[in-house]
Write a protein that holds these residues in place. Sequence first.
Motif, short mmCIF file in Angstrom:
data_model
loop_
_atom_site.label_atom_id
_atom_site.label_comp_id
_atom_site.label_asym_id
_atom_site.label_seq_id
_atom_site.Cartn_x
_atom_site.Cartn_y
_atom_site.Cartn_z
N SER A 14 -6.66 4.20 -40.40
CA SER A 14 -6.15 3.07 -39.62
C SER A 14 -4.76 2.71 -40.13
O SER A 14 -4.57 2.44 -41.31
CB SER A 14 -7.09 1.87 -39.78
N LYS A 51 -20.84 6.48 -33.57
CA LYS A 51 -19.52 5.88 -33.35
C LYS A 51 -18.53 6.96 -32.91
O LYS A 51 -18.66 8.13 -33.27
CB LYS A 51 -19.00 5.22 -34.63
N LYS A 57 -6.81 6.98 -27.84
CA LYS A 57 -6.47 6.01 -28.88
C LYS A 57 -5.89 6.68 -30.13
O LYS A 57 -5.42 6.00 -31.05
CB LYS A 57 -7.71 5.21 -29.28
N SER A 70 -5.98 0.88 -35.38
CA SER A 70 -6.81 0.01 -36.22
C SER A 70 -8.27 0.44 -36.15
O SER A 70 -8.65 1.27 -35.32
CB SER A 70 -6.69 -1.45 -35.78
N CYS A 71 -9.08 -0.18 -36.99
CA CYS A 71 -10.51 0.13 -37.03
C CYS A 71 -11.21 -0.28 -35.74
O CYS A 71 -12.30 0.19 -35.42
CB CYS A 71 -11.17 -0.54 -38.23
N HIS A 72 -10.58 -1.16 -34.97
CA HIS A 72 -11.16 -1.63 -33.70
C HIS A 72 -11.14 -0.54 -32.62
O HIS A 72 -11.74 -0.72 -31.56
CB HIS A 72 -10.42 -2.86 -33.20
N ASP A 73 -10.44 0.56 -32.91
CA ASP A 73 -10.42 1.68 -31.96
C ASP A 73 -11.72 2.48 -32.01
O ASP A 73 -11.97 3.32 -31.14
CB ASP A 73 -9.23 2.60 -32.23
N ILE A 75 -15.52 2.86 -31.38
CA ILE A 75 -16.45 2.23 -30.45
C ILE A 75 -17.87 2.72 -30.70
O ILE A 75 -18.08 3.77 -31.33
CB ILE A 75 -16.07 2.53 -28.98
#
Length: 266
Positions: A14, A51, A57, A70-73, A75
């Motif tokens: 990230s 995940k 992304k 970022s780590c939010h990519d 899912i």
Amino acid sequence: MKNSAQIMNLPIVSISDGAQIGTVKTLVINPEKGSIDFLTVEQEDVQLSLKAIPFKKVIGIGEFAVTVESCHDVIDLSEIPIANQLVNKQIRVKNTKAMTRKGQLLGEVTEFFVDEETGEIIGVELDVGDRQAVLSSQFVLTYGKDILVVSEDAPSSLLAEARLLVSAKEQDDEETVENAPQNEYVDERHSGGEMVMEEAESKKALQVLREKQMELLKGKRVTKDIVDKNGNTFIEAGTVLTEELIQKAQEEGPSVIVDISMNVEA
């Protein structure tokens, strides 16, 4: 251009916090588009679900890491039905048999090559008898779970080295741009930027693949009963394939098209 082995097991980093969020576990292939759509993520903590990171992304694939914003990519696949469906199809390219529509065995796929910017599969490496050869993805008709169906002119279109795929792709891209309708460029400038262009490219790749299948299968006679994804007889043996039947088969999915491709005659 990267081969799959260069991507597998790379750390995923990230950029926003400079932390490793996992490693690349598998490459999820979209057989309709002929591309890598997701990278599944191996993480140290206990996971109740799989995940993944959408390929769009991914910022970069380097020698030492895959980078994302970022780590939010990352899912949860259970929350994205289309991603979950692709994983469950278990489409692989390596270790499949490359076979022409008429059943001629070309060789075994030992590697495949990806455009690290788009995720598009550029070509495959084959073990052809006593040598290694490379085939551009433009000759691939169907990406199946066990069989890669290629066009009849694939045996005469083999390349000696993977680097030749890049020049072949660049030439193909130039021809695509020259022949593209003007309104496609209007859409990119005025109707939504990258997302619009991405969607247009995906639809175009799918359309090209389906047109190749249509060209080679139309007018051929099916030699055995073909079943749909639910196990029901879809096309009876002896049926001559029409555009309508082929279109319905394409909607059923790649496994049905593979079955048809291997069981037809002129």
